[in-house]
Design an enzyme around this catalytic site. Structure first.
Site, short mmCIF file in Angstrom:
data_model
loop_
_atom_site.label_atom_id
_atom_site.label_comp_id
_atom_site.label_asym_id
_atom_site.label_seq_id
_atom_site.Cartn_x
_atom_site.Cartn_y
_atom_site.Cartn_z
N LYS A 1 -36.88 -4.21 27.45
CA LYS A 1 -38.33 -3.67 28.38
C LYS A 1 -38.18 -2.18 28.42
CE LYS A 1 -37.57 -5.71 32.13
NZ LYS A 1 -35.97 -6.48 32.11
N ARG B 1 -39.76 -8.66 40.73
CA ARG B 1 -38.52 -9.28 40.16
C ARG B 1 -38.39 -10.70 41.02
NH1 ARG B 1 -35.53 -4.98 37.84
NH2 ARG B 1 -33.74 -5.54 36.93
N ARG C 1 -24.34 2.22 31.45
CA ARG C 1 -24.53 2.10 32.75
C ARG C 1 -23.55 1.10 33.40
NH1 ARG C 1 -30.79 0.31 32.70
NH2 ARG C 1 -29.66 -1.19 33.86
P1 AMP Z 1 -33.00 -2.47 35.71
O1 AMP Z 1 -32.95 -1.14 35.24
O2 AMP Z 1 -34.59 -2.65 36.13
O3 AMP Z 1 -32.44 -3.41 35.13
O4 AMP Z 1 -32.70 -2.16 37.38
C1 AMP Z 1 -31.14 -2.01 37.73
C2 AMP Z 1 -30.73 -2.64 39.17
O5 AMP Z 1 -31.73 -2.04 39.89
C3 AMP Z 1 -30.92 -4.15 39.14
O6 AMP Z 1 -29.93 -4.93 38.62
C4 AMP Z 1 -31.16 -4.06 40.71
O7 AMP Z 1 -29.83 -4.16 41.24
C5 AMP Z 1 -31.93 -3.10 41.10
N1 AMP Z 1 -33.44 -3.37 41.05
C6 AMP Z 1 -34.48 -2.76 40.22
N2 AMP Z 1 -35.55 -3.09 40.48
C7 AMP Z 1 -35.45 -4.04 41.31
C8 AMP Z 1 -36.53 -4.96 41.85
N3 AMP Z 1 -37.63 -4.86 41.62
N4 AMP Z 1 -35.99 -5.90 42.99
C9 AMP Z 1 -34.65 -5.90 43.17
N5 AMP Z 1 -33.74 -5.09 42.73
C10 AMP Z 1 -34.34 -4.12 41.75
#
Ligand code: AMP
Length: 259
Positions: free
Chosen positions: A43, A122, A194
């Site tokens: 994404k 999410r 990460r």
């Molecule tokens: P991502 O880079 O979008 O995979 O986000 C990394 C981490 O940030 C996720 O695994 C969650 O712990 C947190 N996170 C990011 N966006 C959200 C969201 N919309 N709702 C809840 N947790 C989030």
């Protein structure tokens, strides 16, 4: 000629009082997209490509949390510190914290000439909050792109993913390696894995996705907004598929968010 300031995401990443210095362009139909898909479907990469092509803002909630995590401990609010703990474990941050953070940045959603929301919403609660916010300004989403990929492929992609600490470009240790090992091709920044891409967090994140995020697919399907895209192949192939589908939408009737 004045154009939008590319990659200036200070207003989104830092929140108030940072200003948005991007100059809105006059466009007939700004794209307002949500990207869905399990972690690792690509994404983030697609969001970057789409941002460039559609002249929209890339709004990733994960990037906001990562940016906050780099700030000094004393500059982090207690809610943000707690949020970062959830993130480290690969769990979802509670809706109330996420929504406080997004609401503070609502001008990025309401006022900019188009956006690509990546990683938000999410949960159904977040999707409802977004719908209310946009509805209050009589705005609706153009489409919700859902990237689909089998689970074993997702795990392989995540464990090889390497991210640039400076410009956030994404590489893959074996499939899309940088020219020089561990060095970003674009800005020479250091590439790192990460914390939440480590195997123990990956399983938790995939579980969280199944439980909380997968129901969004039905939610947006019911609103007539869902655009399923196969996420197999190279980023360029996936991008071409996405653009094809969006082109068809653009030439078809205007899609409304079901209001
Ligand atoms: P991502 O880079 O979008 O995979 O986000 C990394 C981490 O940030 C996720 O695994 C969650 O712990 C947190 N996170 C990011 N966006 C959200 C969201 N919309 N709702 C809840 N947790 C989030």
């Amino acid at each position: 000629m004045n154009g939008p300031v590319k990659n200036d995401r200070a207003a989104w990443l830092q929140g108030p009082p940072a200003d948005c210095s991007a100059v809105p362009t006059e466009r007939k139909r700004p794209w307002r997209l949500v990207l869905l898909g399990a972690p690792g479907v690509g994404k983030g990469t697609q969001a970057e490509l789409l941002t460039e092509r559609l002249d929209a803002c890339h709004l990733s909630t994960g990037d906001v949390f990562r940016a906050a995590g780099k700030r000094k401990d004393c500059d982090q609010s207690p809610a943000m510190k707690a949020a970062l703990e959830y993130m480290r474990r690969g769990e979802l941050v509670p809706d109330s914290t996420v929504w406080d953070m997004v609401r503070e940045r609502s001008h990025c959603i309401l006022n900019c000439g188009g956006f690509i929301l990546d990683g938000f919403p999410r949960t159904l609660g977040q999707a409802e909050s977004l719908r209310e916010l946009m509805g209050s300004e009589k705005l609706s989403l153009s489409a919700v792109v859902n990237y689909e990929l089998p689970v074993d492929e997702i795990v392989r992609r995540l464990s090889g993913r390497r991210t640039c600490e400076k410009c956030k470009s994404v590489f893959h240790a074996t499939e899309r390696p940088p020219k020089v090992e561990a060095v970003c091709d674009h800005c020479a920044g250091r590439l790192f894995q990460r914390e939440d891409d480590r195997p123990e967090s990956v399983t938790v994140r995939l579980d969280a996705y199944e439980r909380s995020t997968a129901p969004l697919i039905q939610f947006y399907k019911d609103l007539g907004l869902l655009l399923p895209i196969a996420a197999k192949g190279s980023p360029e192939e996936i991008f071409a598929r996405t653009i094809d589908e969006l082109d068809q939408l653009a030439t078809g009737p205007v899609v409304s968010a079901g209001d």
